[in-house]
Design a protein around this motif. Structure first.
Motif, PDB file in Angstrom:
ATOM      1  N   GLY A 237       0.818  -1.212   0.000  1.00 31.14           N
ATOM      2  CA  GLY A 237       0.000   0.000   0.000  1.00 31.14           C
ATOM      3  C   GLY A 237       0.845   1.253   0.000  1.00 31.14           C
ATOM      4  N   ALA A 241       1.071   4.072  -2.878  1.00 30.52           N
ATOM      5  CA  ALA A 241       0.627   5.428  -2.547  1.00 30.52           C
ATOM      6  C   ALA A 241       1.744   6.467  -2.672  1.00 30.52           C
ATOM      7  N   TRP A 244       1.808   8.829  -5.749  1.00 26.91           N
ATOM      8  CA  TRP A 244       0.679   9.756  -5.709  1.00 26.91           C
ATOM      9  C   TRP A 244       0.903  10.839  -4.657  1.00 26.91           C
ATOM     10  N   LEU A 245       1.518  10.452  -3.539  1.00 23.76           N
ATOM     11  CA  LEU A 245       1.828  11.442  -2.511  1.00 23.76           C
ATOM     12  C   LEU A 245       2.811  12.475  -3.039  1.00 23.76           C
TER      13      LEU A 245
END
Length: 325
Positions: A237, A241, A244-245
């Motif tokens: 995860g 992520a 995108w962060l």
């Protein structure tokens, strides 16, 4: 006779010791009161600069992206050292200007704000004036260079560090100026203590978080290799992520340039500042008025920042063409 003199001497010594003890208690109370005052003012200054801290975090996390994974922390450390140097220059300069040329604070801040707006517009111009194919080719070329150990990335890292330190200087100036305003009426020693404390705390806070953010993908990969299924799922995860962060921080960093830069410029022009305040007050009567009253001033500051940045970018571009660059 000798015994009487000895008793008198002992009595004098006891009196002196009592006086010393009393003065020590008074000094301790004054020191404790001063420490309490410094602590209270530091808390107030930290609260007022919290918004700039978020912008500083977004901008600097954006600035250090794109370097090799094994060079991320050294680059963050280099920028952090540059930030400390910035604050070592800004704190004495702020105290000097506040004492001898308080009129110069606002113009200097406005120059810094206009520079932030210019950098934001430059990023937008690059985004919209370059095709997706050009950006993809540049990204692919950069990825190959990163993967090739024979390529010396020192110049690239140096540019990254210089850009981040340059941006940090403007945001650090804003932090120092806000802090100085919060302690303007305090004695000089307390001003110095609060300014130095905020400078150190903000630097540790920002670059500690930046270091954690840029190493999130490494943490995700490490967790993905653990025996626990929960750890592996969390690791996957985080890996998913992390890009995108970073993209989100890139967008937030560009927006922060306009918000902070535009806010500085608007606050430096009384007519604009009053107009933005009036718009915020008028928005209370709209549907969801409380939300609009909180959001609208920031939107107007950002729009003002975009306008200022566009003017500065156009002037800079024209100057470059006139000079044949």
């Amino acid at each position: 006779m000798a015994a009487g003199s000895l008793l008198t001497l002992l009595d004098d010594i006891a009196t002196v010791l009592d006086d010393v003890a009393l003065m020590t208690k008074v000094a301790a109370k004054k020191s404790a009161a001063m420490a309490d005052d410094v602590s209270a003012m530091t808390k107030v200054a930290a609260q007022k600069t919290a918004g700039v801290l978020g912008d500083d975090l977004a901008l600097n996390a954006q600035q250090v992206t794109g370097v090799r994974a094994d060079r991320e922390l050294p680059v963050v450390w280099a920028v952090a050292k540059g930030s400390l140097v910035n604050k070592a220059i800004l704190v004495p300069a702020a105290l000097f200007i506040s004492a001898f040329a308080p009129w110069a604070v606002t113009p200097l801040l406005m120059v810094g704000g206009a520079f932030l707006c210019f950098e934001g517009c430059e990023k937008l111009a690059h985004k919209f004036l370059h095709s997706a194919h050009e950006d993809e080719a540049e990204h692919e070329s950069h990825a190959k260079a990163n993967a090739n150990p024979a390529v010396d990335m020192a110049a690239f890292e140096k540019d990254k560090v210089k850009g981040a330190v340059r941006t940090d200087f403007i945001l650090s100036a804003e932090i120092i100026a806000i802090t100085l305003g919060a302690v303007a009426g305090a004695p000089f020693a307390q001003q110095v203590a609060v300014l130095v404390g905020i400078a150190v705390l903000m630097t540790l806070g920002v670059y500690g978080l930046v270091a954690g953010i840029v190493k999130l993908d490494d943490l995700g990969l490490w967790l993905s290799g653990r025996a626990s299924s929960a750890a592996r799922a969390l690791g996957r995860g985080i890996v998913a992520a992390a890009p995108w962060l970073m993209k989100g921080l890139s967008v937030a960093g560009t927006a922060a340039m306009f918000l902070v830069g535009g806010g500085i410029v608007v606050h430096g022009v009384p007519a604009l500042h009053h107009a933005v305040e009036a718009a915020g007050q008028a928005a209370v009567t709209w549907p969801l008025g409380g939300l609009w009253a909180a959001v609208l001033p920031h939107v107007l500051n950002a729009l003002a920042g975009m306008a200022v940045g566009a003017v500065v970018l156009a002037a800079w571009t024209l100057l470059g063409r006139l000079r044949g660059r």
